[in-house]
Scaffold this active site. Structure first.
Site, mmCIF file in Angstrom:
data_model
loop_
_atom_site.group_PDB
_atom_site.id
_atom_site.type_symbol
_atom_site.label_atom_id
_atom_site.label_comp_id
_atom_site.label_asym_id
_atom_site.label_seq_id
_atom_site.Cartn_x
_atom_site.Cartn_y
_atom_site.Cartn_z
ATOM 1 N N LYS A 192 -2.994 8.484 18.341
ATOM 2 C CA LYS A 192 -3.370 8.499 16.913
ATOM 3 C C LYS A 192 -4.741 7.853 16.730
ATOM 4 O O LYS A 192 -5.546 8.310 15.934
ATOM 5 C CB LYS A 192 -2.297 7.770 16.085
ATOM 6 C CG LYS A 192 -2.621 7.695 14.601
ATOM 7 C CD LYS A 192 -1.417 8.002 13.739
ATOM 8 C CE LYS A 192 -1.772 8.328 12.302
ATOM 9 N NZ LYS A 192 -2.302 7.229 11.536
ATOM 10 N N GLU A 248 -10.801 -0.362 8.213
ATOM 11 C CA GLU A 248 -10.014 -0.632 9.436
ATOM 12 C C GLU A 248 -10.816 -0.203 10.675
ATOM 13 O O GLU A 248 -10.290 0.449 11.573
ATOM 14 C CB GLU A 248 -8.683 0.119 9.387
ATOM 15 C CG GLU A 248 -7.671 -0.527 8.488
ATOM 16 C CD GLU A 248 -6.307 0.124 8.582
ATOM 17 O OE1 GLU A 248 -5.322 -0.581 8.781
ATOM 18 O OE2 GLU A 248 -6.232 1.358 8.432
ATOM 19 N N ASN A 276 -2.524 1.429 11.452
ATOM 20 C CA ASN A 276 -3.453 2.311 12.156
ATOM 21 C C ASN A 276 -4.072 1.558 13.310
ATOM 22 O O ASN A 276 -4.183 0.331 13.277
ATOM 23 C CB ASN A 276 -4.592 2.724 11.206
ATOM 24 C CG ASN A 276 -4.267 3.998 10.454
ATOM 25 O OD1 ASN A 276 -3.472 4.813 10.904
ATOM 26 N ND2 ASN A 276 -4.892 4.168 9.306
ATOM 27 N N ARG A 291 1.873 -11.379 -2.608
ATOM 28 C CA ARG A 291 1.061 -12.591 -2.486
ATOM 29 C C ARG A 291 1.739 -13.732 -3.238
ATOM 30 O O ARG A 291 2.461 -13.474 -4.206
ATOM 31 C CB ARG A 291 -0.287 -12.385 -3.185
ATOM 32 C CG ARG A 291 -1.270 -11.603 -2.404
ATOM 33 C CD ARG A 291 -2.538 -11.429 -3.234
ATOM 34 N NE ARG A 291 -3.018 -10.061 -3.150
ATOM 35 C CZ ARG A 291 -3.551 -9.531 -2.064
ATOM 36 N NH1 ARG A 291 -3.689 -10.240 -0.978
ATOM 37 N NH2 ARG A 291 -3.946 -8.282 -2.040
ATOM 38 N N ASN A 328 -11.421 15.340 4.830
ATOM 39 C CA ASN A 328 -11.222 15.578 6.265
ATOM 40 C C ASN A 328 -11.689 16.972 6.691
ATOM 41 O O ASN A 328 -12.397 17.128 7.689
ATOM 42 C CB ASN A 328 -9.748 15.413 6.637
ATOM 43 C CG ASN A 328 -9.260 13.993 6.436
ATOM 44 O OD1 ASN A 328 -10.048 13.097 6.149
ATOM 45 N ND2 ASN A 328 -7.960 13.771 6.582
ATOM 46 N N GLY A 333 3.869 0.982 2.549
ATOM 47 C CA GLY A 333 4.836 -0.040 2.140
ATOM 48 C C GLY A 333 5.676 0.443 0.965
ATOM 49 O O GLY A 333 6.905 0.289 0.951
ATOM 50 N N ARG A 363 -1.125 6.255 -3.080
ATOM 51 C CA ARG A 363 -0.665 5.393 -4.167
ATOM 52 C C ARG A 363 -1.642 5.516 -5.323
ATOM 53 O O ARG A 363 -2.636 4.806 -5.369
ATOM 54 C CB ARG A 363 -0.651 3.952 -3.619
ATOM 55 C CG ARG A 363 0.090 2.947 -4.440
ATOM 56 C CD ARG A 363 -0.198 1.553 -3.929
ATOM 57 N NE ARG A 363 -1.623 1.248 -4.067
ATOM 58 C CZ ARG A 363 -2.123 0.025 -4.177
ATOM 59 N NH1 ARG A 363 -1.342 -1.009 -4.120
ATOM 60 N NH2 ARG A 363 -3.417 -0.173 -4.318
ATOM 61 N N GLY A 422 0.854 -1.191 0.000
ATOM 62 C CA GLY A 422 0.000 0.000 0.000
ATOM 63 C C GLY A 422 0.886 1.235 0.000
ATOM 64 O O GLY A 422 2.098 1.150 -0.266
ATOM 65 N N SER A 423 0.308 2.382 0.329
ATOM 66 C CA SER A 423 1.079 3.628 0.229
ATOM 67 C C SER A 423 2.280 3.628 1.181
ATOM 68 O O SER A 423 3.381 4.026 0.781
ATOM 69 C CB SER A 423 0.178 4.836 0.485
ATOM 70 O OG SER A 423 -0.532 4.662 1.678
HETATM 71 O O1 KPL Z 1 -4.416 9.115 9.487
HETATM 72 C C1 KPL Z 1 -5.294 9.580 8.794
HETATM 73 C C2 KPL Z 1 -5.995 8.638 7.889
HETATM 74 O O2 KPL Z 1 -6.579 9.053 6.915
HETATM 75 O O3 KPL Z 1 -5.955 7.431 8.207
HETATM 76 C C3 KPL Z 1 -5.679 11.024 8.916
HETATM 77 C C4 KPL Z 1 -4.866 11.656 10.025
HETATM 78 C C5 KPL Z 1 -7.133 11.151 9.215
HETATM 79 C C6 KPL Z 1 -5.305 11.813 7.676
HETATM 80 O O4 KPL Z 1 -6.106 11.547 6.583
#
Ligand code: KPL
Length: 327
Positions: free
Chosen positions: A179, A261, A101, A32, A197, A14, A129, A11-12
């Site tokens: 976070k 997620e 995350n 994979r 956002n 990685g 990406r 992903g972005s």
């Molecule tokens: O971490 C982010 C995400 O999109 O997962 C934020 C901080 C909300 C920035 O887009």
């Protein structure tokens, strides 16, 4: 000589790490199982500058030597399965750096791989990406790295050598929780409102929801032992302003028909709420709404599949459904 460096997850994040670490550690991107060209011709875009890099890549089934040094950049819900999928190709004492995350997936890895050195990172690097062979380093951030278990490793030195701003921290779980609360206030709401956002602060209903989510998140995290100098709403509002034009990672997933997620973010907060007996009705309702929407998308896609191909339409279904009840 250091063991070869592998990166799991294209992903972005990685791809950003693969590109930045290429000159200093020549990482191998693990893909994979299947046949892959020996090198990914990756474009790294940083402002006006564009760089072409040849990154070694390999299907996990083609691994010959055990993986001893691995950065895991998969989505939170994939980490454990991806590592378990490596089986004996993961050295029992491997050094792992987890960049995901939310919370919960890191602790699951610690439990499942007691012999490994496990570090986790919380990063504010901005990357996206636009294509599978292109990564845009959209905003410079800070990556905090801390040890969860096992032998010390110099991940900070490695990331700094790659030009990333990075610092070692003692209490990485506190940073992950910090976070998480920002993500819990922004990401699910951007999916609900299908907006960038920054727009959350321009829509009164969304902003009010953010405030209620913030108050609940602060109470839950305080009960779990995490306190912060500033209320969650203030911090999330500042991040929403700084990243006003961003499409959150969760909204990108929703639009692409990928699983969300949600479990690692809102789900983890709800687990803590339950554990500590703190009410979190706003988070629970948001969670239920997004799970119901994801289930609806799956059903739409399933009925589209049942139709003749000429009539079928719509995005690919989510491959997973959350285990948490929707009621
Ligand atoms: O971490 C982010 C995400 O999109 O997962 C934020 C901080 C909300 C920035 O887009």
């Amino acid at each position: 000589m250091a063991a070869p460096l592998y990166i799991l997850g294209a992903g972005s994040m990685g791809l950003l790490l693969a590109a930045r670490l290429q000159p200093v550690a020549a990482p191998v991107l693990l893909r994979r199982p299947g046949r892959w060209p020996a090198r990914l011709q990756l474009t790294l875009q940083d402002g006006e500058a564009r760089q072409r890099l040849a990154i070694a890549q390999l299907g996990t089934d083609a691994l010959r030597d055990p993986v001893e040094r691995l950065i895991v950049c998969t989505k939170a819900y994939d980490v454990l399965l991806a590592l378990q999928g490596l089986g004996s190709r993961l050295a029992p004492n491997a050094a792992l750096l987890l960049i995901q995350n939310g919370m919960g997936s890191q602790q699951a890895v610690v439990r499942a791989f007691p012999g490994c050195s496990v570090y986790a990172a919380s990063s504010t690097e901005g990357a996206y990406r636009p294509a599978p062979d292109c990564v845009v380093h959209a905003g410079r951030g800070l990556t905090r790295v801390g040890r969860l278990q096992g032998e010390a490793q110099d991940w900070v030195g490695l990331l700094r050598a790659g030009g990333l701003d990075c610092e070692a921290v003692e209490a990485i779980d506190w940073h992950l929780a910090g976070k998480l609360r920002v993500n819990a206030l922004i990401n699910p709401l951007t999916v609900l409102h299908d907006c960038r956002n920054g727009e959350l602060l321009e829509r009164p209903a969304a902003e009010a929801a953010m405030r209620r989510l913030g108050a609940e998140a602060d109470a839950v995290l305080a009960a779990a032992g995490y306190t912060f100098p500033e209320p969650a709403f203030e911090q999330a509002a500042a991040v929403a302003r700084q990243t006003a034009a961003n499409i959150s990672s969760m909204l990108q997933d929703a639009r692409a028909g990928r699983p969300l997620e949600l479990e690692a973010i809102t789900g983890h907060l709800l687990e803590l709420a339950q554990l500590h007996g703190v009410p979190a009705p706003e988070h629970a309702a948001l969670y239920a709404e997004l799970v119901a929407r994801a289930a609806g998308r799956q059903e739409t896609a399933a009925s589209a599949r049942a139709r003749p191909a000429s009539q079928a339409a719509g995005p690919a279904p989510d491959s997973r459904r959350s285990r948490r009840p929707t009621g």
